[in-house]
Design a protein around this motif. Sequence first.
Motif, PDB file in Angstrom:
ATOM      1  N   LYS A 102      84.729  -3.616  73.090  1.00 62.33           N
ATOM      2  CA  LYS A 102      85.301  -4.767  73.791  1.00 62.33           C
ATOM      3  C   LYS A 102      85.854  -4.392  75.161  1.00 62.33           C
ATOM      4  O   LYS A 102      85.973  -5.241  76.044  1.00 62.33           O
ATOM      5  CB  LYS A 102      86.433  -5.378  72.958  1.00 62.33           C
ATOM      6  N   THR A 119      86.781  -2.088  68.903  1.00 62.96           N
ATOM      7  CA  THR A 119      87.769  -2.219  69.979  1.00 62.96           C
ATOM      8  C   THR A 119      87.277  -1.527  71.240  1.00 62.96           C
ATOM      9  O   THR A 119      87.406  -2.048  72.355  1.00 62.96           O
ATOM     10  CB  THR A 119      89.124  -1.623  69.553  1.00 62.96           C
ATOM     11  N   GLU A 167      87.575   2.273  65.044  1.00 61.33           N
ATOM     12  CA  GLU A 167      88.008   1.916  66.404  1.00 61.33           C
ATOM     13  C   GLU A 167      86.832   1.532  67.310  1.00 61.33           C
ATOM     14  O   GLU A 167      87.031   1.123  68.464  1.00 61.33           O
ATOM     15  CB  GLU A 167      88.758   3.087  67.044  1.00 61.33           C
TER      16      GLU A 167
END
Length: 202
Positions: free
Chosen positions: A199, A196, A193
Amino acid sequence: MENVLLPVFYLPPISWFSVFLNPENEVFFEQYESFPKQTFRNRTNIYGANGKLSLIIPIDHTGKREIKDIEISYREDWLKIHWKSIKNVYRGSAYFEYYEDKFEVLYQKKEKYLLDFNLKSIDIIQKILKTEKAYSLSEEYIKNPSEINFREKFSTKAEPEFEMEEYYQIFTDKYGFLKDLSILDLICNKGPESVTYLKNIK
């Protein structure tokens, strides 16, 4: 696309990686700056049993100043010390065992130059994150570069300016959430993860 000038750090902070991996950024790494002391160029912060723990790469003082010429000192076995500290801290985390072999590679060879060691650490992280972000090395030192300049953006002393969500860390129950530690901390606790998460940093 924006041109971004980044300093080259040792297992960089999470915020550094959010800038580096941003698809809108074309990244240039600074290799001609004069080496500044007490920065992430030769240190990384992890979450130790007593709170924030800085792992510092000792420098061989040869009189050379440009970051590309800075040599690492091996008068003490810091490679062994750093790796032992990382293992002691993160072996209880959710994902360390999956990446341990890749991280360990960083501590198995004595690189002569700090820049080479740091680039190696960044390449290892890219393999773990399964990213293939390209970068270029600067060709000279420019005091006021045309690129967006991040050379002095990441401080070891000031609170980071970036906004990031809290995530569970090994010693959260003891000391609470420690913001913007080494990318190593994020990977060991968030695993797949992590990209992500990066980002979503602003």
